[in-house]
Design a protein around this motif. Structure first.
Motif, short mmCIF file in Angstrom:
data_model
loop_
_atom_site.label_atom_id
_atom_site.label_comp_id
_atom_site.label_asym_id
_atom_site.label_seq_id
_atom_site.Cartn_x
_atom_site.Cartn_y
_atom_site.Cartn_z
N ARG A 78 -9.55 5.27 43.19
CA ARG A 78 -8.86 4.88 41.95
C ARG A 78 -9.14 3.42 41.61
N GLU A 79 -9.19 2.58 42.64
CA GLU A 79 -9.48 1.16 42.38
C GLU A 79 -10.88 1.01 41.80
N SER A 84 -14.19 0.03 37.05
CA SER A 84 -15.20 0.51 36.10
C SER A 84 -14.63 0.53 34.69
N LEU A 85 -13.39 1.02 34.54
CA LEU A 85 -12.77 1.07 33.21
C LEU A 85 -12.55 -0.34 32.65
N GLU A 87 -14.34 -2.95 33.31
CA GLU A 87 -15.65 -3.45 32.90
C GLU A 87 -16.06 -2.84 31.57
N GLN A 88 -15.83 -1.53 31.41
CA GLN A 88 -16.16 -0.88 30.14
C GLN A 88 -15.33 -1.47 29.00
N LEU A 89 -14.05 -1.77 29.30
CA LEU A 89 -13.20 -2.36 28.27
C LEU A 89 -13.71 -3.74 27.88
N ARG A 90 -14.13 -4.54 28.87
CA ARG A 90 -14.68 -5.87 28.56
C ARG A 90 -15.93 -5.76 27.70
N GLN A 91 -16.79 -4.79 28.06
CA GLN A 91 -18.02 -4.62 27.28
C GLN A 91 -17.71 -4.16 25.86
N ALA A 92 -16.77 -3.21 25.75
CA ALA A 92 -16.41 -2.71 24.41
C ALA A 92 -15.78 -3.81 23.57
N THR A 93 -14.94 -4.64 24.22
CA THR A 93 -14.30 -5.74 23.49
C THR A 93 -15.35 -6.73 23.01
N ALA A 94 -16.32 -7.02 23.88
CA ALA A 94 -17.38 -7.97 23.50
C ALA A 94 -18.19 -7.43 22.33
N LYS A 95 -18.45 -6.10 22.34
CA LYS A 95 -19.26 -5.51 21.27
C LYS A 95 -18.49 -5.42 19.96
N SER A 96 -17.15 -5.29 20.05
CA SER A 96 -16.39 -5.01 18.83
C SER A 96 -15.70 -6.23 18.23
N GLN A 97 -16.03 -7.42 18.72
CA GLN A 97 -15.40 -8.62 18.14
C GLN A 97 -15.89 -8.82 16.70
N MET A 98 -14.96 -9.15 15.83
CA MET A 98 -15.30 -9.32 14.42
C MET A 98 -15.11 -10.76 14.01
N SER A 99 -15.69 -11.10 12.90
CA SER A 99 -15.46 -12.44 12.33
C SER A 99 -14.06 -12.47 11.72
N ASP A 100 -13.54 -13.67 11.49
CA ASP A 100 -12.19 -13.82 10.93
C ASP A 100 -12.06 -13.16 9.56
N SER A 101 -13.09 -13.27 8.75
CA SER A 101 -13.01 -12.70 7.40
C SER A 101 -12.96 -11.18 7.46
N GLU A 102 -13.74 -10.57 8.35
CA GLU A 102 -13.70 -9.11 8.49
C GLU A 102 -12.33 -8.66 8.97
N LEU A 103 -11.77 -9.39 9.91
CA LEU A 103 -10.45 -9.04 10.43
C LEU A 103 -9.40 -9.15 9.34
N GLN A 104 -9.45 -10.22 8.55
CA GLN A 104 -8.49 -10.38 7.46
C GLN A 104 -8.63 -9.27 6.43
N PHE A 105 -9.89 -8.90 6.13
CA PHE A 105 -10.12 -7.81 5.18
C PHE A 105 -9.48 -6.52 5.69
N LEU A 106 -9.70 -6.21 6.96
CA LEU A 106 -9.14 -4.99 7.52
C LEU A 106 -7.62 -5.04 7.56
N GLN A 107 -7.06 -6.23 7.82
CA GLN A 107 -5.60 -6.34 7.82
C GLN A 107 -5.03 -6.11 6.43
N ARG A 108 -5.70 -6.65 5.42
CA ARG A 108 -5.25 -6.42 4.04
C ARG A 108 -5.33 -4.94 3.68
N GLU A 109 -6.45 -4.33 4.09
CA GLU A 109 -6.62 -2.90 3.79
C GLU A 109 -5.58 -2.06 4.53
N LEU A 110 -5.28 -2.46 5.77
CA LEU A 110 -4.27 -1.75 6.54
C LEU A 110 -2.90 -1.87 5.88
N GLU A 111 -2.59 -3.07 5.43
CA GLU A 111 -1.31 -3.28 4.75
C GLU A 111 -1.25 -2.45 3.46
N SER A 112 -2.37 -2.41 2.73
CA SER A 112 -2.43 -1.61 1.52
C SER A 112 -2.23 -0.13 1.84
#
Length: 199
Positions: A78-79, A84-85, A87-112
């Motif tokens: 299990r350890e 492994s999980l 490490e996969q999460l770190r890799q996925a987080t590194a791949k999915s980081q967005m710029s501030d403007s993209e994040l703000q756009f998505l937040q506005r769209e989510l609020e809408s």
């Protein structure tokens, strides 16, 4: 003569002793013998019980030891899976980081989207409360399309341009299609490609 007398005394004493034993001690000696045999049998039985208990305890200890070894192996496995999980999460987080403007756009769209969902819930509540209210079919169809396709259209565009945003399970995808340069079939295929087939 003295020795003969002593011998005679010994013989008489022996006879008296034998007679005494035969007469008075025979029954108590039998009882002692029987009790001794009973005690010996009880000792053997106790020994067998104790031996069986020791065997049972040994088996329990062996099973407990094996269970402990198995649990340690499971814990180690299990350890490794957790590492492994992570490490996969770190890799996925590194791949999915967005710029501030993209994040703000998505937040506005989510609020809408949340506001739209709230409006739909309010509308549904009104319909449920008063079944005499008739929703115009065009609005109903538009809401139904939006619910199925998850596409929010922009209506202030030129007649030949389709603009909007598709809200997928994981990502919001902008849509910008010039219908004057493509066939209606191509446009339809592209739009239906956004619709999930999972129900």
């Amino acid at each position: 003569m003295a020795q003969s007398h002593k011998f005679q005394d010994m013989v008489e004493m022996g006879e008296g002793l034998v007679a005494f034993i035969n007469s008075s001690l025979l029954e108590p000696m039998r009882q002692v013998k029987d009790e001794h045999l009973a005690l010996f049998d009880q000792h053997l039985e106790t020994k067998e019980i104790v031996t069986q208990i020791v065997k049972d305890v040994t088996q329990i200890e062996e099973r407990a030891g094996q269970m402990l070894v198995d649990m340690e192996e499971e814990k180690t496995s299990r350890e490794r899976e957790l590492d492994s999980l992570e490490e996969q999460l770190r890799q996925a987080t590194a791949k999915s980081q967005m710029s501030d403007s993209e994040l703000q756009f998505l937040q506005r769209e989510l609020e809408s989207l949340r506001n739209t969902e709230h409006e739909l819930q309010t509308l549904q509540s009104e319909v449920d409360e008063d079944t005499t209210v008739v929703i115009p079919s065009a609005i109903y169809v538009a809401q139904l399309y939006h619910h199925i396709t998850k596409i929010k259209w922009e209506y202030d565009t030129p007649p030949n341009v389709l603009k909007g945003v598709h809200y997928g399970a994981d990502l919001a995808t902008p849509i910008n299609i010039d219908t004057s340069t493509r066939s209606r079939s191509d446009v339809s295929d592209q739009l239906w490609g956004f619709v999930s087939t999972e129900w």
